[in-house]
Design a protein around this motif. Sequence first.
Motif, PDB file in Angstrom:
ATOM      1  N   UNK A   7       0.848  -1.183   0.000  1.00 54.89           N
ATOM      2  CA  UNK A   7       0.000   0.000   0.000  1.00 54.89           C
ATOM      3  C   UNK A   7       0.890   1.241   0.000  1.00 54.89           C
ATOM      4  N   UNK A   8       0.500   2.232  -0.767  1.00 53.87           N
ATOM      5  CA  UNK A   8       1.297   3.466  -0.863  1.00 53.87           C
ATOM      6  C   UNK A   8       0.840   4.454   0.205  1.00 53.87           C
ATOM      7  N   UNK A   9       1.503   4.431   1.329  1.00 55.69           N
ATOM      8  CA  UNK A   9       1.228   5.397   2.379  1.00 55.69           C
ATOM      9  C   UNK A   9       2.547   5.734   3.060  1.00 55.69           C
ATOM     10  N   UNK A  10       2.601   6.860   3.721  1.00 61.89           N
ATOM     11  CA  UNK A  10       3.864   7.262   4.351  1.00 61.89           C
ATOM     12  C   UNK A  10       4.310   6.252   5.411  1.00 61.89           C
ATOM     13  N   UNK A  11       5.611   5.994   5.429  1.00 61.74           N
ATOM     14  CA  UNK A  11       6.204   5.140   6.458  1.00 61.74           C
ATOM     15  C   UNK A  11       7.390   5.869   7.059  1.00 61.74           C
ATOM     16  N   UNK A  12       7.594   5.649   8.328  1.00 62.49           N
ATOM     17  CA  UNK A  12       8.771   6.203   8.994  1.00 62.49           C
ATOM     18  C   UNK A  12       9.909   5.203   8.844  1.00 62.49           C
ATOM     19  N   UNK A  13      11.087   5.692   8.547  1.00 62.19           N
ATOM     20  CA  UNK A  13      12.271   4.836   8.423  1.00 62.19           C
ATOM     21  C   UNK A  13      13.486   5.629   8.863  1.00 62.19           C
ATOM     22  N   UNK A  14      14.472   4.910   9.360  1.00 58.20           N
ATOM     23  CA  UNK A  14      15.687   5.527   9.856  1.00 58.20           C
ATOM     24  C   UNK A  14      16.875   4.746   9.336  1.00 58.20           C
ATOM     25  N   UNK A  15      17.979   5.440   9.118  1.00 53.04           N
ATOM     26  CA  UNK A  15      19.190   4.790   8.629  1.00 53.04           C
ATOM     27  C   UNK A  15      20.063   4.409   9.820  1.00 53.04           C
ATOM     28  N   UNK A  16      20.467   3.146   9.854  1.00 57.42           N
ATOM     29  CA  UNK A  16      21.307   2.656  10.946  1.00 57.42           C
ATOM     30  C   UNK A  16      22.656   3.369  10.955  1.00 57.42           C
ATOM     31  N   UNK A  17      23.129   3.653  12.151  1.00 62.47           N
ATOM     32  CA  UNK A  17      24.446   4.251  12.307  1.00 62.47           C
ATOM     33  C   UNK A  17      24.482   5.753  12.193  1.00 62.47           C
ATOM     34  N   UNK A  18      23.317   6.389  12.060  1.00 62.89           N
ATOM     35  CA  UNK A  18      23.299   7.852  11.926  1.00 62.89           C
ATOM     36  C   UNK A  18      22.962   8.549  13.244  1.00 62.89           C
ATOM     37  N   UNK A  19      22.779   7.765  14.303  1.00 63.42           N
ATOM     38  CA  UNK A  19      22.576   8.357  15.623  1.00 63.42           C
ATOM     39  C   UNK A  19      21.201   8.949  15.868  1.00 63.42           C
ATOM     40  N   UNK A  20      20.178   8.401  15.223  1.00 64.17           N
ATOM     41  CA  UNK A  20      18.832   8.930  15.430  1.00 64.17           C
ATOM     42  C   UNK A  20      18.302   8.568  16.817  1.00 64.17           C
ATOM     43  N   UNK A  21      17.335   9.352  17.270  1.00 64.49           N
ATOM     44  CA  UNK A  21      16.696   9.058  18.556  1.00 64.49           C
ATOM     45  C   UNK A  21      16.002   7.705  18.518  1.00 64.49           C
ATOM     46  N   UNK A  22      15.381   7.359  17.391  1.00 61.62           N
ATOM     47  CA  UNK A  22      14.660   6.080  17.263  1.00 61.62           C
ATOM     48  C   UNK A  22      15.634   4.914  17.387  1.00 61.62           C
ATOM     49  N   UNK A  23      16.800   5.019  16.763  1.00 60.33           N
ATOM     50  CA  UNK A  23      17.807   3.956  16.886  1.00 60.33           C
ATOM     51  C   UNK A  23      18.230   3.813  18.349  1.00 60.33           C
ATOM     52  N   UNK A  24      18.505   4.924  19.018  1.00 57.44           N
ATOM     53  CA  UNK A  24      18.910   4.892  20.435  1.00 57.44           C
ATOM     54  C   UNK A  24      17.814   4.280  21.304  1.00 57.44           C
ATOM     55  N   UNK A  25      16.558   4.629  21.010  1.00 58.39           N
ATOM     56  CA  UNK A  25      15.423   4.086  21.767  1.00 58.39           C
ATOM     57  C   UNK A  25      15.347   2.567  21.623  1.00 58.39           C
TER      58      UNK A  25
END
Length: 179
Positions: A7-25
Amino acid sequence: MRKIKKKAFPVAAWQLGTGTEKEAELIAKGLIVKKDDGTYAIFSKEATQGEGEVAQAGDYFKIGDGGYPYPNKKDWFEERHVKKEDGTYVQKTSVIEGWEKGEEASEAIQYVIDKGLLEIHEDTPEYYYKAQLWGTTLTAPEDAVIAVYKVEKEDDKIIDVDFNLITRNAFNDTYEYVD
């Protein structure tokens, strides 16, 4: 063989190793583990054998069914997504093969079964499907869908199949059948 599409809808994604809050969480929760060799172990819902899916710095991860992270190889992700804003993407839709229990096996599905890439365990409905994907053993229950992303052929013979296990909830949330 049934056809499915994302389905074409917005998804949240993060790149590993870039130090995002989501990765830390997710590291704090133990759902992502950074290993000493610089790789990552991603504990998706299907990573039921005690080892996470192997991902590299630069790969992406999305949050799926039940809040679990799912890795996507960098090149694969960037080919199939359009960036809308920081952390938000829309997946380009394409029609692919989807297969589930009770359906006749296509050539690609028969190939992965015959090669031992996909095992079917009829005696354990909650771990019905088992596959070596992302550097670890993944399992899915009998109501899961097998998505076939790419079939490589040489001289009209299959030489490789890119596939994944998709739990029913994740399928219902993100895919649809195409007539």
